[in-house]
Motif scaffolding. Structure first.
Motif, PDB file in Angstrom:
ATOM      1  N   CYS A 121       0.835  -1.208   0.000  1.00 21.96           N
ATOM      2  CA  CYS A 121       0.000   0.000   0.000  1.00 21.96           C
ATOM      3  C   CYS A 121       0.869   1.258   0.000  1.00 21.96           C
ATOM      4  O   CYS A 121       0.558   2.240  -0.684  1.00 21.96           O
ATOM      5  CB  CYS A 121      -0.940   0.012   1.207  1.00 21.96           C
ATOM      6  N   GLU A 122       1.961   1.220   0.760  1.00 18.82           N
ATOM      7  CA  GLU A 122       2.878   2.357   0.770  1.00 18.82           C
ATOM      8  C   GLU A 122       3.463   2.581  -0.622  1.00 18.82           C
ATOM      9  O   GLU A 122       3.532   3.724  -1.104  1.00 18.82           O
ATOM     10  CB  GLU A 122       3.990   2.137   1.789  1.00 18.82           C
ATOM     11  N   LEU A 123       3.868   1.511  -1.296  1.00 16.57           N
ATOM     12  CA  LEU A 123       4.439   1.648  -2.640  1.00 16.57           C
ATOM     13  C   LEU A 123       3.392   2.094  -3.660  1.00 16.57           C
ATOM     14  O   LEU A 123       3.701   2.856  -4.590  1.00 16.57           O
ATOM     15  CB  LEU A 123       5.126   0.356  -3.074  1.00 16.57           C
ATOM     16  N   ALA A 124       2.158   1.667  -3.486  1.00 11.95           N
ATOM     17  CA  ALA A 124       1.081   2.157  -4.349  1.00 11.95           C
ATOM     18  C   ALA A 124       0.893   3.660  -4.145  1.00 11.95           C
ATOM     19  O   ALA A 124       0.679   4.413  -5.109  1.00 11.95           O
ATOM     20  CB  ALA A 124      -0.216   1.407  -4.066  1.00 11.95           C
ATOM     21  N   GLY A 125       1.001   4.098  -2.886  1.00 13.32           N
ATOM     22  CA  GLY A 125       0.928   5.528  -2.596  1.00 13.32           C
ATOM     23  C   GLY A 125       2.046   6.297  -3.280  1.00 13.32           C
ATOM     24  O   GLY A 125       1.829   7.388  -3.810  1.00 13.32           O
ATOM     25  N   VAL A 126       3.236   5.726  -3.285  1.00  7.81           N
ATOM     26  CA  VAL A 126       4.376   6.346  -3.963  1.00  7.81           C
ATOM     27  C   VAL A 126       4.067   6.530  -5.447  1.00  7.81           C
ATOM     28  O   VAL A 126       4.272   7.614  -6.012  1.00  7.81           O
ATOM     29  CB  VAL A 126       5.659   5.500  -3.788  1.00  7.81           C
ATOM     30  N   ALA A 127       3.577   5.481  -6.076  1.00 10.52           N
ATOM     31  CA  ALA A 127       3.257   5.562  -7.503  1.00 10.52           C
ATOM     32  C   ALA A 127       2.234   6.657  -7.766  1.00 10.52           C
ATOM     33  O   ALA A 127       2.392   7.467  -8.701  1.00 10.52           O
ATOM     34  CB  ALA A 127       2.742   4.208  -8.002  1.00 10.52           C
ATOM     35  N   GLY A 128       1.211   6.721  -6.948  1.00  9.46           N
ATOM     36  CA  GLY A 128       0.184   7.747  -7.117  1.00  9.46           C
ATOM     37  C   GLY A 128       0.717   9.152  -6.903  1.00  9.46           C
ATOM     38  O   GLY A 128       0.382  10.080  -7.647  1.00  9.46           O
ATOM     39  N   LEU A 129       1.572   9.313  -5.885  1.00  8.89           N
ATOM     40  CA  LEU A 129       2.154  10.634  -5.635  1.00  8.89           C
ATOM     41  C   LEU A 129       3.018  11.085  -6.809  1.00  8.89           C
ATOM     42  O   LEU A 129       2.977  12.252  -7.209  1.00  8.89           O
ATOM     43  CB  LEU A 129       2.983  10.615  -4.351  1.00  8.89           C
ATOM     44  N   LEU A 130       3.789  10.165  -7.350  1.00 10.41           N
ATOM     45  CA  LEU A 130       4.661  10.528  -8.469  1.00 10.41           C
ATOM     46  C   LEU A 130       3.859  10.797  -9.749  1.00 10.41           C
ATOM     47  O   LEU A 130       4.210  11.681 -10.529  1.00 10.41           O
ATOM     48  CB  LEU A 130       5.722   9.452  -8.686  1.00 10.41           C
ATOM     49  N   LEU A 131       2.774  10.069  -9.941  1.00 11.80           N
ATOM     50  CA  LEU A 131       1.888  10.336 -11.081  1.00 11.80           C
ATOM     51  C   LEU A 131       1.150  11.663 -10.919  1.00 11.80           C
ATOM     52  O   LEU A 131       0.721  12.265 -11.903  1.00 11.80           O
ATOM     53  CB  LEU A 131       0.860   9.218 -11.236  1.00 11.80           C
ATOM     54  N   GLY A 132       1.026  12.107  -9.686  1.00  9.63           N
ATOM     55  CA  GLY A 132       0.280  13.325  -9.393  1.00  9.63           C
ATOM     56  C   GLY A 132       0.832  14.567 -10.050  1.00  9.63           C
ATOM     57  O   GLY A 132       0.110  15.538 -10.250  1.00  9.63           O
ATOM     58  N   ARG A 133       2.075  14.554 -10.406  1.00  8.89           N
ATOM     59  CA  ARG A 133       2.669  15.714 -11.080  1.00  8.89           C
ATOM     60  C   ARG A 133       1.984  15.951 -12.423  1.00  8.89           C
ATOM     61  O   ARG A 133       1.724  17.074 -12.805  1.00  8.89           O
ATOM     62  CB  ARG A 133       4.164  15.469 -11.257  1.00  8.89           C
ATOM     63  N   ARG A 134       1.685  14.869 -13.126  1.00  9.10           N
ATOM     64  CA  ARG A 134       1.027  14.983 -14.437  1.00  9.10           C
ATOM     65  C   ARG A 134      -0.488  14.794 -14.357  1.00  9.10           C
ATOM     66  O   ARG A 134      -1.221  15.257 -15.221  1.00  9.10           O
ATOM     67  CB  ARG A 134       1.607  13.967 -15.405  1.00  9.10           C
ATOM     68  N   HIS A 135      -0.921  14.048 -13.356  1.00 13.19           N
ATOM     69  CA  HIS A 135      -2.351  13.754 -13.183  1.00 13.19           C
ATOM     70  C   HIS A 135      -2.734  14.137 -11.754  1.00 13.19           C
ATOM     71  O   HIS A 135      -2.753  13.286 -10.861  1.00 13.19           O
ATOM     72  CB  HIS A 135      -2.630  12.275 -13.449  1.00 13.19           C
TER      73      HIS A 135
END
Length: 124
Positions: free
Chosen positions: A54-68
């Motif tokens: 879940c923590e790593l999924a959060g990381v992916a989402g945070l990093l995608l947040g720059r574009r989305h």
């Protein structure tokens, strides 16, 4: 041009991502400090691996947040919830409030990141 998240929002997202990449990976790999922490908090090794994922999924989402930004906002809110659970777990086993400080700091960083992502998504 669309406004991007401010530098502080981006820095918060990246800082949270760095911390969660480290802790999430350690949980998934069941490194000794994490297995001890899981045991102390009353979690099985499998449950702690799920938390790490879940923590790593959060990381992916945070990093995608720059574009989305909407993805980033949802990920940041999820990370805040995860950190709330971490605080609860520490208090449940009788740990002092100081044991919750890392989770509180990560949660505050995630909340700041969410604010920036929501502001950016609202401007679209």
């Amino acid at each position: 041009a669309l406004p991007l998240m401010t530098d502080t929002h981006t820095l918060a997202a990246r800082g949270v991502a760095l911390v969660l990449t480290t802790t999430g990976t350690a949980k998934i790999l069941a490194l000794a400090p994490m297995t001890e922490r899981a045991r102390h908090l009353g979690f099985s090794g499998r449950a702690f691996r799920v938390i790490g994922a879940c923590e790593l999924a959060g990381v992916a989402g945070l990093l995608l947040g720059r574009r989305h930004p909407r993805v980033g906002a949802v990920a940041a809110v999820a990370v805040c919830s995860l950190m709330g659970g971490a605080c609860w777990a520490h208090r449940r086993v009788g740990d002092s409030w100081t044991a919750t400080v890392p989770a509180v700091l990560v949660g505050v960083g995630a909340a700041h990141s969410a604010k920036g992502a929501l502001e950016q998504s609202g401007s679209r």
